[in-house]
Design a protein around this motif. Structure first.
Motif, PDB file in Angstrom:
ATOM      1  N   LYS A   1      -3.957 -45.102 -10.661  1.00  0.00           N
ATOM      2  CA  LYS A   1      -3.265 -46.027 -11.563  1.00  0.00           C
ATOM      3  C   LYS A   1      -1.764 -45.834 -11.502  1.00  0.00           C
ATOM      4  O   LYS A   1      -0.993 -46.766 -11.722  1.00  0.00           O
ATOM      5  CB  LYS A   1      -3.786 -45.823 -12.992  1.00  0.00           C
ATOM      6  N   ASN A   2      -1.319 -44.613 -11.181  1.00  0.00           N
ATOM      7  CA  ASN A   2       0.113 -44.337 -11.110  1.00  0.00           C
ATOM      8  C   ASN A   2       0.814 -45.148 -10.015  1.00  0.00           C
ATOM      9  O   ASN A   2       2.028 -45.327 -10.056  1.00  0.00           O
ATOM     10  CB  ASN A   2       0.367 -42.848 -10.866  1.00  0.00           C
TER      11      ASN A   2
ATOM     12  N   ALA B   1       5.451 -34.960 -19.972  1.00  0.00           N
ATOM     13  CA  ALA B   1       4.326 -35.669 -19.353  1.00  0.00           C
ATOM     14  C   ALA B   1       4.606 -36.223 -17.965  1.00  0.00           C
ATOM     15  O   ALA B   1       3.662 -36.668 -17.301  1.00  0.00           O
ATOM     16  CB  ALA B   1       3.887 -36.818 -20.269  1.00  0.00           C
ATOM     17  N   ILE B   2       5.857 -36.206 -17.507  1.00  0.00           N
ATOM     18  CA  ILE B   2       6.173 -36.785 -16.196  1.00  0.00           C
ATOM     19  C   ILE B   2       6.628 -35.721 -15.209  1.00  0.00           C
ATOM     20  O   ILE B   2       6.156 -35.684 -14.063  1.00  0.00           O
ATOM     21  CB  ILE B   2       7.228 -37.897 -16.361  1.00  0.00           C
ATOM     22  N   ILE B   3       7.523 -34.840 -15.642  1.00  0.00           N
ATOM     23  CA  ILE B   3       7.975 -33.756 -14.764  1.00  0.00           C
ATOM     24  C   ILE B   3       6.799 -32.913 -14.243  1.00  0.00           C
ATOM     25  O   ILE B   3       6.783 -32.542 -13.064  1.00  0.00           O
ATOM     26  CB  ILE B   3       9.012 -32.864 -15.483  1.00  0.00           C
TER      27      ILE B   3
ATOM     28  N   TRP C   1      12.581 -43.035 -10.102  1.00  0.00           N
ATOM     29  CA  TRP C   1      11.207 -43.493  -9.802  1.00  0.00           C
ATOM     30  C   TRP C   1      10.844 -44.772 -10.551  1.00  0.00           C
ATOM     31  O   TRP C   1      10.041 -45.572 -10.073  1.00  0.00           O
ATOM     32  CB  TRP C   1      10.182 -42.395 -10.107  1.00  0.00           C
ATOM     33  N   LEU C   2      11.439 -44.983 -11.754  1.00  0.00           N
ATOM     34  CA  LEU C   2      11.056 -46.152 -12.538  1.00  0.00           C
ATOM     35  C   LEU C   2      11.543 -47.454 -11.899  1.00  0.00           C
ATOM     36  O   LEU C   2      10.772 -48.412 -11.751  1.00  0.00           O
ATOM     37  CB  LEU C   2      11.614 -46.030 -13.958  1.00  0.00           C
TER      38      LEU C   2
ATOM     39  N   PRO D   1       4.898 -41.512 -12.194  1.00  0.00           N
ATOM     40  CA  PRO D   1       4.272 -40.184 -12.264  1.00  0.00           C
ATOM     41  C   PRO D   1       3.896 -39.739 -13.675  1.00  0.00           C
ATOM     42  O   PRO D   1       4.726 -39.208 -14.411  1.00  0.00           O
ATOM     43  CB  PRO D   1       5.339 -39.267 -11.665  1.00  0.00           C
ATOM     44  N   ILE D   2       2.652 -39.941 -14.050  1.00  0.00           N
ATOM     45  CA  ILE D   2       2.146 -39.473 -15.339  1.00  0.00           C
ATOM     46  C   ILE D   2       1.161 -38.341 -15.074  1.00  0.00           C
ATOM     47  O   ILE D   2       0.178 -38.511 -14.344  1.00  0.00           O
ATOM     48  CB  ILE D   2       1.460 -40.597 -16.126  1.00  0.00           C
ATOM     49  N   ALA D   3       1.428 -37.181 -15.657  1.00  0.00           N
ATOM     50  CA  ALA D   3       0.607 -36.003 -15.397  1.00  0.00           C
ATOM     51  C   ALA D   3      -0.692 -36.037 -16.198  1.00  0.00           C
ATOM     52  O   ALA D   3      -0.764 -36.645 -17.270  1.00  0.00           O
ATOM     53  CB  ALA D   3       1.395 -34.731 -15.731  1.00  0.00           C
TER      54      ALA D   3
END
Length: 551
Positions: A3-4, A238-240, A392-393, A494-496
């Motif tokens: 989904k990312n 949540a992204i890093i 990235w966005l 990038p969502i962890a």
């Protein structure tokens, strides 16, 4: 496909990119005003065409402190909500309405500033008086942001109805927390602008209660700092972790930290007014204590981040004490820029403790130390994290790639920004400690040895400001490349994921009624009696309507 890597629809991407375009136009304009300010303060430059220094100062503060940050935050948060809980056509149309109302309000305020009718700085303290269009424009910006907030609330509500009993996505939870805080805080701004400033500027009210207006402003002004900061925390939590190849250390710890920020960021505005008469010192002291409570979620965040870094390194086989640290992706600007921001928050947080401390505040209050503090926290910690998000966005929204060349240029930009800010902010802190005033131009200083010393530091600020403007040019160039010219491709959003063995988050953390009720109770406790005293005992209004417009 993960989904990312799934791109947004064109309609969604246009919405989120509209906020980004305003963001980076604001960065360029506000940055130019900041450069001119530092040159004037150095004593080596005179503004051409009769331009007023305080017009520059107001544009710089309003454009970067309010417009740049608010448009980026709402655009970024909308993208987080769209990725995690989705957005309907009606919600998207409402979000566009929010955008246009905010943009119209921004234009109204900007025009009044540029024509010299609102040189009142971004704090717009009475007795400084601006043209009514300035205050009406601010009202439009606030109303537009409220619409954006309620769109986010609706998005999570709809998702929860469709996923009964499920834990809400962490990023959606964080966005809603931040927008609840923003909505409650901006009630104070709306109250002072609509009830006090607009009638006064139109001539319907002969006087204005200065202390009440300042208290309502700082009821909003301190949580504004956390409105800036929490989106950076969203990326850190949540992204890093995804960018470094790790996972979220603790979902429940992240949610608890955000709840604590909600509760303790709003009822503490009086610590910005420690030197002002007319407010009972007891209530100032109580709000100082409440201010220090915000240190707790900040330390929780630091612990969580470095636990994430270490866990990611250990999983890759690095067993030495700091081996994991050496192997972090230092050549990835998506990580490097926010990490520099994290490091800057260490001295920035220490400076915040000094600012909020009753006795030490007296040393630095209204000196340029305060300006240096804001540039270290907001303009370094927050802005560098926003830049890291942009890498990235924006390509994810435009269907392009962050190329190795642009990544390398981004790393150069991050170091240029860090160098410029270290020189400028560092010299501001030192000059503040020896009494250098804030908000003042070189032309207003009398002679003397102390002023000569100040000018040495102001020359350093001009050097730092020049380097920073080079960093702005680089960032705007990178943004344009990522928006229009970079090669076509797919960049990850990038969502962890959470650690597999992480404990389940308690349901009480999503009890919105409880946390909002506690927040309101703390606000009522901290403000009811001080506000009653201000309205009862301060003069009915000693500032007449015919006080001059601007400074």
């Amino acid at each position: 496909m993960s989904k990312n890597y799934l791109l947004f629809s064109k309609q969604e991407s246009r919405l989120y990119m509209a906020f980004m375009h305003v963001t980076f136009a604001s960065l360029l304009i506000g940055g130019l005003m900041g450069l001119l300010q530092t040159l004037v303060r150095s004593g080596k430059f005179t503004l051409p065409f009769g331009i007023d220094y305080y017009t520059l100062l107001t544009v710089h503060g309003v454009i970067l402190g309010l417009v740049f940050t608010t448009f980026f935050i709402i655009g970024f948060q909308n993208s987080l909500m769209g990725k995690t809980v989705g957005i309907s056509d009606k919600q998207r149309k409402a979000a566009w309405l929010a955008f246009w109302i905010m943009l119209i309000g921004t234009a109204m305020a900007a025009v009044t500033i540029l024509v010299g009718q609102a040189s009142v700085l971004y704090t717009f303290y009475a007795p400084l008086r601006a043209h009514p269009a300035f205050y009406i424009g601010l009202t439009f910006v606030v109303v537009g942001s409220w619409i954006a907030a309620f769109v986010n609330f609706r998005q999570l509500y709809v998702w929860k109805k469709a996923h009964k009993g499920e834990k809400s996505p962490l990023l959606a939870f964080m966005v809603v927390i931040n927008m609840i805080m923003w909505f409650i805080a901006t009630l104070g701004l709306a109250a002072t602008v609509i009830v006090q400033f607009i009638p006064w500027s139109l001539g319907y009210a002969e006087t204005i209660n200065v202390l009440l207006s300042r208290t309502l402003f700082w009821y909003f002004g301190h949580p504004l700092v956390y409105f800036w900061l929490l989106p950076a925390y969203m990326a850190w939590y949540a992204i890093i972790p995804k960018i470094i190849g790790g996972k979220i250390f603790s979902d429940s710890l992240a949610r608890l930290a955000f709840i604590l920020f909600l509760m303790f960021s709003i009822p503490v505005g009086l610590h910005h007014q420690l030197t002002e008469p007319g407010i009972d010192p007891t209530w100032k002291f109580i709000q100082v204590i409440l201010t220090f409570m915000v240190i707790i979620p900040s330390l929780m965040t630091a612990f969580s981040l470095f636990a994430t870094f270490e866990a990611a390194g250990r999983k890759k086989g690095f067993t030495s004490l700091f081996g994991w640290f050496k192997k972090l992706p230092w050549k990835d600007v998506r990580f490097l820029a926010p990490f520099i921001g994290m490091l800057a928050f260490i001295p920035g947080g220490a400076g915040g403790i000094i600012n909020a401390s009753y006795q030490m505040n007296a040393l630095v209050h209204n000196t340029i130390w305060i300006t240096g503090h804001f540039h270290l926290t907001v303009a370094t910690t927050v802005v560098l994290t926003f830049f890291g998000i942009t890498y990235w966005l924006v390509p994810h929204l435009t269907g392009r790639r962050l190329t190795p060349k642009l990544n390398k240029l981004g790393i150069i930009q991050a170091f240029v920004w860090t160098l410029g800010m270290a020189i400028m902010s560092g010299s501001m802190h030192i000059q503040g400690l020896i009494g250098g005033p804030r908000r003042s131009s070189f032309s207003e200083y009398a002679g003397g040895e102390q002023v000569a010393t100040w000018l040495n530091y102001q020359l350093a600020q001009a050097v730092g400001g020049t380097i920073l403007f080079i960093g702005i040019i680089l960032m705007v160039y990178i943004f344009i490349q990522l928006s229009f010219f970079a090669p076509r491709g797919v960049e990850e959003f990038p969502i962890a994921d959470e650690e597999e063995d992480a404990e389940k988050s308690p349901k009480i953390l999503e009890n919105w009624y409880l946390w909002i009720a506690i927040t309101i109770a703390l606000i009522l406790f901290a403000y009811t009696i001080p506000m009653f005293d201000i309205m009862r005992h301060s003069p009915p209004g000693s500032v007449p309507f015919d006080w001059p417009i601007g400074r």
